[in-house]
Design a protein around this motif. Structure first.
Motif, short mmCIF file in Angstrom:
data_model
loop_
_atom_site.label_atom_id
_atom_site.label_comp_id
_atom_site.label_asym_id
_atom_site.label_seq_id
_atom_site.Cartn_x
_atom_site.Cartn_y
_atom_site.Cartn_z
N UNK A 135 0.81 -1.22 0.00
CA UNK A 135 0.00 0.00 0.00
C UNK A 135 0.84 1.27 0.00
N UNK A 136 0.35 2.25 -0.73
CA UNK A 136 0.88 3.61 -0.68
C UNK A 136 0.00 4.45 0.24
N UNK A 137 -1.33 4.32 0.06
CA UNK A 137 -2.29 5.07 0.85
C UNK A 137 -3.68 4.48 0.62
N UNK A 138 -4.66 5.01 1.36
CA UNK A 138 -6.05 4.63 1.15
C UNK A 138 -6.91 5.88 1.10
N UNK A 139 -8.08 5.75 0.46
CA UNK A 139 -9.02 6.86 0.36
C UNK A 139 -10.37 6.41 0.89
N UNK A 140 -10.98 7.29 1.72
CA UNK A 140 -12.30 7.04 2.30
C UNK A 140 -13.18 8.25 2.07
N UNK A 141 -14.48 8.05 2.14
CA UNK A 141 -15.42 9.16 2.10
C UNK A 141 -15.49 9.82 3.46
N UNK A 142 -15.50 11.15 3.48
CA UNK A 142 -15.61 11.91 4.73
C UNK A 142 -16.84 11.48 5.53
N UNK A 143 -17.93 11.20 4.85
CA UNK A 143 -19.19 10.86 5.51
C UNK A 143 -19.12 9.57 6.31
N UNK A 144 -18.19 8.70 5.97
CA UNK A 144 -18.04 7.41 6.65
C UNK A 144 -17.88 7.61 8.16
N UNK A 145 -17.07 8.58 8.56
CA UNK A 145 -16.80 8.84 9.99
C UNK A 145 -18.07 9.15 10.76
N UNK A 146 -18.95 9.96 10.19
CA UNK A 146 -20.14 10.43 10.90
C UNK A 146 -21.33 9.50 10.77
N UNK A 147 -21.52 8.91 9.60
CA UNK A 147 -22.71 8.09 9.35
C UNK A 147 -22.55 6.67 9.91
N UNK A 179 -18.10 1.16 12.24
CA UNK A 179 -17.37 0.47 11.17
C UNK A 179 -16.13 1.26 10.77
N UNK A 180 -16.26 2.60 10.73
CA UNK A 180 -15.11 3.45 10.40
C UNK A 180 -13.99 3.23 11.41
N UNK A 181 -14.33 3.27 12.70
CA UNK A 181 -13.31 3.10 13.73
C UNK A 181 -12.68 1.71 13.67
N UNK A 182 -13.49 0.70 13.35
CA UNK A 182 -12.96 -0.66 13.19
C UNK A 182 -11.94 -0.70 12.05
N UNK A 183 -12.27 -0.04 10.95
CA UNK A 183 -11.35 0.01 9.80
C UNK A 183 -10.06 0.74 10.17
N UNK A 184 -10.18 1.86 10.84
CA UNK A 184 -8.98 2.62 11.23
C UNK A 184 -8.11 1.78 12.15
N UNK A 185 -8.71 1.02 13.04
CA UNK A 185 -7.96 0.13 13.93
C UNK A 185 -7.20 -0.93 13.12
N UNK A 186 -7.86 -1.50 12.12
CA UNK A 186 -7.21 -2.48 11.24
C UNK A 186 -6.01 -1.84 10.53
N UNK A 187 -6.22 -0.63 10.01
CA UNK A 187 -5.14 0.06 9.30
C UNK A 187 -3.98 0.42 10.23
N UNK A 188 -4.28 0.79 11.47
CA UNK A 188 -3.22 1.10 12.44
C UNK A 188 -2.42 -0.15 12.78
N UNK A 189 -3.10 -1.28 12.95
CA UNK A 189 -2.39 -2.54 13.22
C UNK A 189 -1.52 -2.92 12.03
N UNK A 190 -2.05 -2.74 10.83
CA UNK A 190 -1.29 -3.03 9.62
C UNK A 190 -0.08 -2.12 9.50
#
Length: 139
Positions: free
Chosen positions: A64-76, A80-91
């Motif tokens: 990976x170089x980077x990832x892109x997410x929709x801003x709305x994911x965090x609020x809506x 699931x957003x926080x779970x994804x961020x946790x996975x990315x932090x572990x990675x």
């Protein structure tokens, strides 16, 4: 037959062909797939496979170089957003380098998927559970 890692042949093949900065999108069951972009449809039923499970499988195979997410994911869909961020932090910790996360408006996220090599549809029913991986290089 492959014994480990990513078993889906289409997805494994697409990842093997990615070059630096090529994009691969993993999405929920509702994201529209633009005309001309390859669809890899893994959806079986609601939640199967989950967005997070597919993300983890792709992370095992892809540089990976980077990832892109929709801003709305965090609020809506914050759980699931926080779970994804946790996975990315572990990675990031396992790889010994940060994986930058770029946020764009959902309308722009959808437009950007036109540049994806492929879009992988999951059985996820969580709104905005979509992510575009930008390929890195291994050297």
């Amino acid at each position: 037959m492959k014994r480990t890692g990513l078993l889906n042949s289409e997805l494994s093949y697409i990842i093997s062909k990615l070059g630096h900065f090529d994009a691969l999108t993993v999405c929920d069951a509702g994201l529209p797939v633009p005309e001309g972009v390859q669809r890899i449809d893994l959806a079986v039923s609601e939640g199967i496979p989950s967005f997070i499970d597919v993300v983890k499988a792709v992370l095992m195979e892809m540089e990976l170089e980077s990832v892109e997410l929709a801003e709305e994911f965090k609020d809506v869909s914050p759980a699931r957003h926080d779970e994804l961020i946790s996975v990315l932090e572990m990675e990031s910790a396992q790889r010994g380098k940060d994986i930058p996360v770029d946020y764009v408006r959902h309308v722009n996220f959808k437009l950007n998927t036109k540049k994806s090599v492929a879009i992988v549809r999951t059985g996820e029913f969580t709104p905005y559970a979509n992510m575009t991986f930008k390929a890195g290089v291994v050297f």
